[in-house]
Design an enzyme around this catalytic site. Structure first.
Site, PDB file in Angstrom:
ATOM      1  N   HIS A 224       0.859  -1.182   0.000  1.00 40.34           N
ATOM      2  CA  HIS A 224       0.000   0.000   0.000  1.00 40.34           C
ATOM      3  C   HIS A 224       0.899   1.237   0.000  1.00 40.34           C
ATOM      4  CE1 HIS A 224       1.071   0.048   4.222  1.00 40.34           C
ATOM      5  NE2 HIS A 224       0.562  -1.171   4.363  1.00 40.34           N
TER       6      HIS A 224
ATOM      7  N   HIS B  44       4.043   1.330   2.227  1.00 37.64           N
ATOM      8  CA  HIS B  44       5.253   0.688   1.699  1.00 37.64           C
ATOM      9  C   HIS B  44       5.898   1.571   0.625  1.00 37.64           C
ATOM     10  CE1 HIS B  44       2.842  -3.011   2.886  1.00 37.64           C
ATOM     11  NE2 HIS B  44       3.965  -3.166   3.564  1.00 37.64           N
TER      12      HIS B  44
ATOM     13  N   GLN C 285       6.897 -15.608  12.336  1.00 36.51           N
ATOM     14  CA  GLN C 285       6.504 -14.478  13.184  1.00 36.51           C
ATOM     15  C   GLN C 285       5.004 -14.460  13.486  1.00 36.51           C
ATOM     16  OE1 GLN C 285       7.878 -11.514  10.129  1.00 36.51           O
ATOM     17  NE2 GLN C 285       6.156 -10.324  10.873  1.00 36.51           N
TER      18      GLN C 285
ATOM     19  N   GLY D  23       8.667   1.326   8.802  1.00 37.08           N
ATOM     20  CA  GLY D  23       7.620   2.301   9.103  1.00 37.08           C
ATOM     21  C   GLY D  23       7.361   2.445  10.597  1.00 37.08           C
TER      22      GLY D  23
HETATM   23  O1  PAF Z   1       6.695  -5.416   9.028  1.00 39.22           O
HETATM   24  C1  PAF Z   1       6.681  -6.410   8.301  1.00 39.22           C
HETATM   25  O2  PAF Z   1       6.048  -6.431   7.230  1.00 39.22           O
HETATM   26  C2  PAF Z   1       7.428  -7.673   8.732  1.00 39.22           C
HETATM   27  O3  PAF Z   1       7.385  -7.814  10.114  1.00 39.22           O
HETATM   28  C3  PAF Z   1       8.865  -7.726   8.217  1.00 39.22           C
HETATM   29  C4  PAF Z   1       9.709  -6.607   8.789  1.00 39.22           C
HETATM   30  C5  PAF Z   1       8.879  -7.645   6.700  1.00 39.22           C
HETATM   31  C6  PAF Z   1       9.508  -9.047   8.628  1.00 39.22           C
HETATM   32  O4  PAF Z   1       8.815 -10.143   8.127  1.00 39.22           O
END
Ligand code: PAF
Length: 283
Positions: free
Chosen positions: A34, A37, A61, A150
């Site tokens: 979006h 980014h 994650q 961000g």
């Molecule tokens: O913020 C994100 O989109 C994710 O946590 C990242 C930094 C790409 C790591 O997978």
């Protein structure tokens, strides 16, 4: 725009660029891109000869497998957006490329200390270890000069700052934290917004309004009632808050009694239906 799928191709490209003295700015993402980014990519383009974006939905994650399964995927559109924005290279690895030893991977434990026990650290056990694991691997592969993230993910930025320090990568990679991009009604841009129903999308802006209300009503002394009021307002508007916290902007230590001097940040995480939204505001 060049697309790499393997770490080998990426390394060769990076070494070639480094030999020519060309600086690279790196924006790691999980796709569903979006304007937030794209603002990171813009900052990277302004400060570097070459820009690299990665798209990888990192399984390690996600503490909730359903959240991983439902993470939005808009790859064709993402590639198109990056091309139009003038991105130099895109790294698009598979899970096998990032975790050749399989899942769960054998990875070092990152000593994140207090950062891992508060806020998202407390509500998403293991989340920041997974973020460190993937970002560490991406940085080793990409060897960028500059890294762009961000402010919307405030705690994540602090975690990555700590990762750079722990790994000694802060000696050659500079972290740039860029302002949160918002929709016209104030909602922080997030890939997860795509999962909101039209009605939820309309309600979602309440998080921003509550953070703004905290900023407007901030006063010295006891801050507990301010946090409680914001949490109950969110509940009344259909949210299930994990937390609304006012914390020291440098350490994330929750602040109950304010001396009027410490820099503060207000942070919120709340579910709307099945979607967990986060936002924050420097006071
Ligand atoms: O913020 C994100 O989109 C994710 O946590 C990242 C930094 C790409 C790591 O997978």
């Amino acid at each position: 725009m060049i697309i790499f799928k393997t770490a080998g191709e990426l390394r060769t490209w990076r070494r070639d660029a480094a030999e020519k003295g060309l600086q690279t700015g790196f924006v790691p993402t999980m796709g569903a891109l979006h304007d937030g980014h794209l603002s990171l990519l813009k900052a990277a383009s302004a400060g570097n000869a070459l820009t690299l974006v990665s798209i990888f939905v990192n399984p390690t994650q996600f503490n909730d497998p359903a959240d991983y399964a439902k993470y939005p995927n808009t790859l064709d559109r993402d590639i198109d957006l990056l091309e139009k924005a003038g991105c130099t290279a895109l790294f698009l690895p598979s899970v096998e490329e990032m975790y050749p030893e399989g899942l769960p991977p054998s990875a070092p434990h990152y000593e994140l200390g207090f950062l891992e026990t508060v806020l998202d650290g407390a509500y998403r056990p293991g989340h920041f270890q997974g973020v460190c694991m993937v970002v560490h691997r991406l940085l080793k592969m990409a060897e960028p000069d500059n890294l762009y993230m961000g402010q919307k993910d405030y705690q994540q930025c602090m975690v990555i700052d700590r990762l750079l320090e722990l790994t000694g990568m802060n000696g050659h990679i500079s972290l740039h934290i860029c302002p949160t991009q918002r929709e016209s009604d104030g909602l922080a841009m997030s890939s997860r917004n795509l999962r909101l129903s039209p009605e939820e999308r309309h309600q979602a802006t309440a998080i921003y309004r509550e953070l703004k209300a905290i900023r407007e009503q901030l006063h010295r002394g006891d801050l507990i009632s301010l946090k409680q009021k914001a949490a109950s307002n969110l509940e009344a508007q259909g949210f299930r808050p994990d937390y609304i916290e006012i914390a020291d902007a440098r350490t994330l230590q929750p602040v109950g009694e304010w001396d009027g001097k410490r820099p503060l940040v207000a942070l919120a995480a709340a579910f709307l239906g099945e979607v967990r939204l986060i936002d924050n505001m420097i006071m």
